[in-house]
Enzyme design. Structure first.
Site, PDB file in Angstrom:
ATOM      1  N   GLY A  65       0.839  -1.206   0.000  1.00  0.00           N
ATOM      2  CA  GLY A  65       0.000   0.000   0.000  1.00  0.00           C
ATOM      3  C   GLY A  65       0.870   1.251   0.000  1.00  0.00           C
ATOM      4  O   GLY A  65       0.683   2.162  -0.825  1.00  0.00           O
ATOM      5  N   HIS A  66       1.847   1.277   0.902  1.00  0.00           N
ATOM      6  CA  HIS A  66       2.782   2.407   0.925  1.00  0.00           C
ATOM      7  C   HIS A  66       3.547   2.493  -0.408  1.00  0.00           C
ATOM      8  O   HIS A  66       3.787   3.590  -0.920  1.00  0.00           O
ATOM      9  CB  HIS A  66       3.809   2.241   2.057  1.00  0.00           C
ATOM     10  CG  HIS A  66       3.236   2.217   3.447  1.00  0.00           C
ATOM     11  ND1 HIS A  66       3.262   1.092   4.235  1.00  0.00           N
ATOM     12  CD2 HIS A  66       2.652   3.184   4.200  1.00  0.00           C
ATOM     13  CE1 HIS A  66       2.724   1.365   5.423  1.00  0.00           C
ATOM     14  NE2 HIS A  66       2.335   2.625   5.421  1.00  0.00           N
ATOM     15  N   GLN A 113      -0.598  11.092  18.079  1.00  0.00           N
ATOM     16  CA  GLN A 113      -1.860  10.601  17.515  1.00  0.00           C
ATOM     17  C   GLN A 113      -2.316   9.292  18.158  1.00  0.00           C
ATOM     18  O   GLN A 113      -3.358   8.752  17.792  1.00  0.00           O
ATOM     19  CB  GLN A 113      -1.768  10.456  15.998  1.00  0.00           C
ATOM     20  CG  GLN A 113      -0.876   9.333  15.502  1.00  0.00           C
ATOM     21  CD  GLN A 113      -0.690   9.401  14.006  1.00  0.00           C
ATOM     22  OE1 GLN A 113      -0.077  10.331  13.463  1.00  0.00           O
ATOM     23  NE2 GLN A 113      -1.239   8.429  13.293  1.00  0.00           N
TER      24      GLN A 113
HETATM   25  P1  AMP Z   1       0.573   4.754   7.810  1.00  0.00           P
HETATM   26  O1  AMP Z   1       1.978   4.293   7.720  1.00  0.00           O
HETATM   27  O2  AMP Z   1      -0.387   3.696   8.274  1.00  0.00           O
HETATM   28  O3  AMP Z   1       0.435   6.065   8.554  1.00  0.00           O
HETATM   29  O4  AMP Z   1       0.116   5.067   6.313  1.00  0.00           O
HETATM   30  C1  AMP Z   1       0.831   5.968   5.497  1.00  0.00           C
HETATM   31  C2  AMP Z   1       0.011   6.256   4.276  1.00  0.00           C
HETATM   32  O5  AMP Z   1      -0.213   5.034   3.563  1.00  0.00           O
HETATM   33  C3  AMP Z   1      -1.375   6.836   4.594  1.00  0.00           C
HETATM   34  O6  AMP Z   1      -1.675   7.844   3.645  1.00  0.00           O
HETATM   35  C4  AMP Z   1      -2.276   5.638   4.439  1.00  0.00           C
HETATM   36  O7  AMP Z   1      -3.605   5.980   4.105  1.00  0.00           O
HETATM   37  C5  AMP Z   1      -1.594   4.904   3.292  1.00  0.00           C
HETATM   38  N1  AMP Z   1      -1.995   3.486   3.287  1.00  0.00           N
HETATM   39  C6  AMP Z   1      -2.019   2.639   4.348  1.00  0.00           C
HETATM   40  N2  AMP Z   1      -2.511   1.439   3.983  1.00  0.00           N
HETATM   41  C7  AMP Z   1      -2.805   1.538   2.662  1.00  0.00           C
HETATM   42  C8  AMP Z   1      -3.353   0.627   1.699  1.00  0.00           C
HETATM   43  N3  AMP Z   1      -3.688  -0.605   2.021  1.00  0.00           N
HETATM   44  N4  AMP Z   1      -3.505   1.071   0.440  1.00  0.00           N
HETATM   45  C9  AMP Z   1      -3.159   2.348   0.093  1.00  0.00           C
HETATM   46  N5  AMP Z   1      -2.645   3.251   0.942  1.00  0.00           N
HETATM   47  C10 AMP Z   1      -2.466   2.845   2.215  1.00  0.00           C
END
Ligand code: AMP
Length: 273
Positions: A33-34, A58
């Site tokens: 996803g990242h 947060q």
């Molecule tokens: P995080 O590391 O969880 O703070 O996420 C960092 C970024 O990655 C944020 O903009 C999330 O929305 C995005 N993100 C997390 N999981 C996914 C996913 N499965 N698909 C797309 N983007 C994601």
């Protein structure tokens, strides 16, 4: 790839950037996803900056701050292989001082859904994002639709504070069986991993009902709750893109969201209609 651990190291690294900066803020434990956010930033900008910072403000007391997955070595490799130019990897003291000014989430949109379950969470998110955007000064910043309320509030913050940054929303990346990728999936044991599929199954049911012509939020929510039933459900909600609860789905302006605990792990997911 330059690894910057302080704001001054970040600023020096940014001085080497020519052209527009694409920025991907993350909390690390990077997954595909990242990667899709980073890949999009790589395609659309001369310079790509990724930040990895597990932002303490947060997390509420009792949440998973201390056990949030940290995978420094693997994350550095992923960033390097993805063509990241600058990785910003600060510690808490590089980001926060004593008795600071903070950003407050809006009273209504910031305190429904995730904001009800996690009051104060979005103050922390908005504050850290404001700091990061001011440090990096990107032309474009990439966020996942998976964190839909976060994306909506950051978009609103950028409008309310007249910040001239393009926000690029990215589709949620899923495992082949439908589970939305999340760093927190690492907490799930094999049985919980199966149970977690109920979130995406409930969202699929919502989409199917809509395709069959049922636009009533209460009926969609009822059907979803029946699928989610064995889980500890925090909310199932139907909102418009401005994050107002709505009774009727309007195609092109609706998000259906779910938050539930699978064992000890809190998961969120949504579908944009
Ligand atoms: P995080 O590391 O969880 O703070 O996420 C960092 C970024 O990655 C944020 O903009 C999330 O929305 C995005 N993100 C997390 N999981 C996914 C996913 N499965 N698909 C797309 N983007 C994601």
């Amino acid at each position: 790839m330059i690894i910057a651990r302080s704001v001054s190291e970040l600023r020096s690294a940014l001085d080497t950037c020519k052209g527009g900066i694409g920025f991907v803020p993350t909390m690390g434990a990077l997954h595909i996803g990242h990667r899709t956010l980073i890949d999009a930033a790589r395609k659309e900008n001369e310079c790509v900056v990724v930040s990895i910072f597990v932002n303490p403000t947060q997390f509420l007391p009792g949440e998973d701050l201390s056990k949030y997955p940290r995978k420094e070595e693997a994350d550095f490799k992923i960033c390097e292989l993805s063509g990241v130019d600058i990785l910003f990897y600060p510690d808490v003291s590089a980001m926060y001082g004593e008795d600071e000014v903070r950003i407050c989430a809006p009273d209504i949109r910031g305190y429904i859904l995730e904001g009800t379950s996690r009051p104060g969470h979005f103050d922390g998110v908005l504050t850290v994002v404001m700091k990061l955007l001011n440090m990096v000064r990107p032309s474009r910043v990439y966020f996942g639709k998976k964190d839909a309320q976060q994306l909506a509030l950051i978009t609103q913050m950028c409008q309310n504070f007249f910040m001239n940054i393009e926000i690029v929303p990215m589709e949620t990346v899923r495992e082949s069986d439908g589970l939305a990728l999340s760093s927190r999936n690492a907490y799930l044991n094999p049985i919980e991993r199966q149970e977690a599929l109920k979130l995406s199954a409930a969202l699929k049911c919502a989409t199917k009902m809509l395709m069959q012509g049922n636009t009533k939020s209460t009926e969609i929510k009822g059907a979803m709750e029946a699928i989610l039933e064995p889980l500890d459900v925090e909310y199932v909600a139907v909102v418009n893109r401005a994050f107002e609860l709505i009774d009727e789905v309007v195609i092109g302006d609706t998000i259906v969201l779910v938050a539930a605990r699978v064992g000890m792990t809190r998961l969120i997911d949504n579908v944009w209609m």
